[in-house]
Scaffold this motif. Structure first.
Motif, short mmCIF file in Angstrom:
data_model
loop_
_atom_site.label_atom_id
_atom_site.label_comp_id
_atom_site.label_asym_id
_atom_site.label_seq_id
_atom_site.Cartn_x
_atom_site.Cartn_y
_atom_site.Cartn_z
N GLY A 462 0.81 -1.21 0.00
CA GLY A 462 0.00 0.00 0.00
C GLY A 462 0.85 1.26 0.00
N GLY A 463 2.00 1.20 0.66
CA GLY A 463 2.91 2.35 0.64
C GLY A 463 3.39 2.67 -0.76
N LEU A 464 3.74 1.63 -1.53
CA LEU A 464 4.16 1.85 -2.91
C LEU A 464 3.02 2.40 -3.76
N ILE A 465 1.81 1.87 -3.54
CA ILE A 465 0.65 2.38 -4.29
C ILE A 465 0.38 3.84 -3.92
N ALA A 466 0.53 4.16 -2.64
CA ALA A 466 0.33 5.55 -2.21
C ALA A 466 1.35 6.48 -2.85
N LEU A 467 2.59 6.01 -2.99
CA LEU A 467 3.61 6.81 -3.64
C LEU A 467 3.28 7.02 -5.12
N LEU A 468 2.71 5.99 -5.77
CA LEU A 468 2.26 6.14 -7.15
C LEU A 468 1.17 7.20 -7.25
N ALA A 469 0.25 7.17 -6.29
CA ALA A 469 -0.81 8.17 -6.28
C ALA A 469 -0.25 9.58 -6.10
N ALA A 470 0.72 9.71 -5.19
CA ALA A 470 1.35 11.01 -4.97
C ALA A 470 2.10 11.46 -6.23
N HIS A 471 2.73 10.51 -6.91
CA HIS A 471 3.45 10.81 -8.15
C HIS A 471 2.50 11.34 -9.22
N THR A 472 1.24 10.92 -9.13
CA THR A 472 0.22 11.39 -10.06
C THR A 472 -0.32 12.76 -9.65
N VAL A 473 -0.64 12.90 -8.38
CA VAL A 473 -1.24 14.14 -7.88
C VAL A 473 -0.28 15.32 -8.07
N PHE A 474 1.00 15.08 -7.81
CA PHE A 474 2.00 16.15 -7.91
C PHE A 474 2.79 16.06 -9.21
N ALA A 475 2.13 15.57 -10.26
CA ALA A 475 2.82 15.38 -11.54
C ALA A 475 3.37 16.69 -12.10
N GLY A 476 2.63 17.78 -11.95
CA GLY A 476 3.08 19.06 -12.48
C GLY A 476 4.37 19.52 -11.83
N GLN A 477 4.38 19.48 -10.50
CA GLN A 477 5.58 19.90 -9.79
C GLN A 477 6.77 18.96 -10.06
N LEU A 478 6.49 17.66 -10.11
CA LEU A 478 7.56 16.71 -10.33
C LEU A 478 8.12 16.81 -11.75
N HIS A 479 7.25 17.01 -12.73
CA HIS A 479 7.76 17.19 -14.09
C HIS A 479 8.53 18.49 -14.21
N GLY A 480 8.09 19.51 -13.49
CA GLY A 480 8.86 20.74 -13.47
C GLY A 480 10.26 20.52 -12.92
N TYR A 481 10.34 19.67 -11.89
CA TYR A 481 11.66 19.37 -11.31
C TYR A 481 12.51 18.56 -12.29
N THR A 482 11.92 17.55 -12.93
CA THR A 482 12.71 16.75 -13.88
C THR A 482 13.14 17.60 -15.07
N THR A 483 12.37 18.62 -15.41
CA THR A 483 12.79 19.54 -16.47
C THR A 483 14.05 20.30 -16.05
N LYS A 484 14.11 20.69 -14.78
CA LYS A 484 15.32 21.34 -14.28
C LYS A 484 16.50 20.37 -14.25
N VAL A 485 16.22 19.11 -13.90
CA VAL A 485 17.28 18.09 -13.92
C VAL A 485 17.85 17.95 -15.32
#
Length: 514
Positions: A462-485
């Motif tokens: 469930g922890g891994l599934i929750a992390l997947l959900a968070a990866h979806t919810v914060f997709a905009g911020q995370l993609h913004g970060y990977t763009t900086k990477v």
């Protein structure tokens, strides 16, 4: 703060021998130190990510020896992100291994687990190609021990195959390093970037051969077709927590390709012109197609998930092979997604395994806690197949968008969308056989009652599934970060300056965001 850069390597390197020497016969003590060690790694990794998020490049020189003569560890946005991902994954895997009792089914699980983390984290942080080879060998040795954990003829056979194939990769790696050193006189990545750029067009044969050999080595680690033969049996036969941890190991190969072929052999370098598009992109498309076709053709659940890993790596390498900031940013977003989804599916396979006679995709009597397991499998399958609304769908959209103006755009779109459809059918077939058709099987009266998996096992998944959900919810911020990477990767000058212009002392440098 820079001194913390060596902690992700030093901490597991110290914990592993302590567990062997001082707690060999005390599984409770081993578990406590392993959990505390991984939690500490998460805190340190999060701190390093925070410190490098603004573009700071951190340097640690072992023995106070300056590059290129000394051993250096370098922390930038890419490397610190990868060590945080590894540390978080390790915690979920470790919780599952302890709750399910897998760690107590053989010798030295926790010591090998720590050595494995040392090798993976060291590979992400090293600034030297030879030490990348060293860390590859550390994680190879530890992974072999973990793979045959708890014994078994099939597991031993798969482990031997895994080791032999990776030893071929290690041999090629040594040949590549020898060729590079003969041509340039150095193996430090930052120094190599400067020296390779100075090679005249008429003297590129040796360094071009070395670049091809390195790409083959990293392709083996990333399970790129046709160098993927070791993965299906190895991952399917490995203990479930080990297979879940191995979800990050193929990403080591992807990381090495990103690091080496954006810094040392960038796409605009005349020495290696054509290498990226001519070979890597077609092989990645074939990997994606074969991996997802394997999902449809698999007759056992564990091999189905193993083939999905090959398919997901094909997707990652398609994005990497574009070698544009947009492609690398999409690849990094998808790397996080596929690591979490693959690990969750391997643990779900074990939840199914402990309640069935085998993992063959044939109807059998309903398993205990089938509703919870089915729900987890449903979410994991949606994530890996790339259906909305989870991050796999968003990751594929980013890859398709990055490929929009490429010459092979039509092929990329056709293969990505077609393989997604195939994987949906494969996962749907497996889920219906395991959980739906099982309801039509009447249990025999003399069948022994089946035990439900421990609650903490479900918590880990469930922890891994929750992390997947968070990866979806914060997709905009995370993609913004990977763009900086990605932007930092395509502007390696601050990295090179930090490593090469530091006269034997600990330092940090901060780039300007472009």
């Amino acid at each position: 703060m820079t001194h913390w850069l060596i902690a992700p390597v030093a901490l597991p390197a110290m914990l592993a021998p302590f567990i062997v020497l001082a707690a060999r016969h005390h599984i409770g003590i081993q578990r406590v130190f392993s959990i505390v060690g991984v939690l500490t790694l998460i805190v340190i990794s999060a701190g390093l990510v925070w410190a490098t998020a603004d573009g700071t490049i951190m340097l640690y020189q072992l023995g106070d020896w300056a590059a290129p003569f000394g051993i250096v560890l370098v922390g930038d946005r890419l490397s610190t992100t990868m060590i945080l991902l590894t540390s978080v994954l390790a915690l979920c895997v470790l919780v599952y291994a302890i709750s399910s009792g897998w760690d107590n089914r053989g010798w030295h699980f926790h010591a090998l687990f720590q050595f494995q983390l040392m090798g993976i984290l060291g590979a992400f942080l090293t600034g030297d190609l030879f030490n990348l080879f060293v860390f590859f060998e550390v994680l190879l040795i530890a992974s072999y021990g973990l793979m045959i954990h708890a014994g078994g003829t099939k597991r031993l056979r798969a482990g031997v195959q895994y080791v032999l194939f990776n030893l071929i990769g290690s041999t090629l790696f040594l040949f590549a390093l020898g060729s590079i050193y003969a041509e340039t006189g150095t193996l430090n990545m930052a120094d190599l970037a400067n020296r390779v750029a100075l090679i005249s067009p008429g003297e590129t044969v040796g360094i071009r051969i070395a670049a091809v050999l390195l790409l083959l080595v990293f392709a083996i680690k990333a399970a790129l077709v046709p160098l993927h033969f070791w993965l299906p049996s190895s991952y399917a036969e490995a203990p479930a927590p080990v297979a879940a941890l191995f979800a990050i190991m193929t990403k080591v190969g992807a990381y090495a390709i990103i690091r080496v072929y954006t810094m040392i052999f960038p796409p605009d370098l005349a020495v290696t012109s054509g290498l990226h598009d001519t070979w890597l992109l077609p092989a990645a498309l074939v990997s994606l197609a074969i991996g997802m076709t394997g999902v449809l053709a698999a007759r056992q659940l564990d091999r189905l998930v193993a083939f999905s890993i090959i398919g997901s790596m094909g997707m990652v390498l398609v994005a990497i092979a574009l070698f544009t900031p947009e492609g690398i940013a999409a690849a990094l977003y998808y790397i996080v997604h596929s690591t979490l989804a693959g690990a969750a599916l391997f643990l779900i396979v074990d939840l199914v395994r402990c309640s069935r006679a085998d993992l063959v995709l044939t109807p059998q009597q309903p398993i205990p806690s089938a509703t919870i397991t089915a729900a987890l499998f449903f979410v994991g399958a949606i994530a890996m197949a790339g259906l909305p609304p989870l991050s796999g769908f968003l990751g594929k959209l980013l890859v398709l968008d990055a490929a929009y103006d490429r010459d092979l755009m039509v092929w990329i779109w056709v293969v990505v969308l077609g393989s997604s459809l195939i994987s949906i059918v494969g996962f749907a077939r497996a889920g219906s056989v395991l959980f739906w058709k099982a309801n039509s099987i009447v249990p025999a009266h003399d069948d022994p009652p089946q035990a439900c998996p421990p609650t903490m096992s479900y918590v880990a998944v469930g922890g891994l599934i929750a992390l997947l959900a968070a990866h979806t919810v914060f997709a905009g911020q995370l993609h913004g970060y990977t763009t900086k990477v990605a932007a930092q990767l395509f502007d390696p000058a601050p990295y090179i300056t930090t490593v090469m212009d530091t006269p034997g002392k600990l330092s940090t440098a901060k780039e300007e965001d472009h």
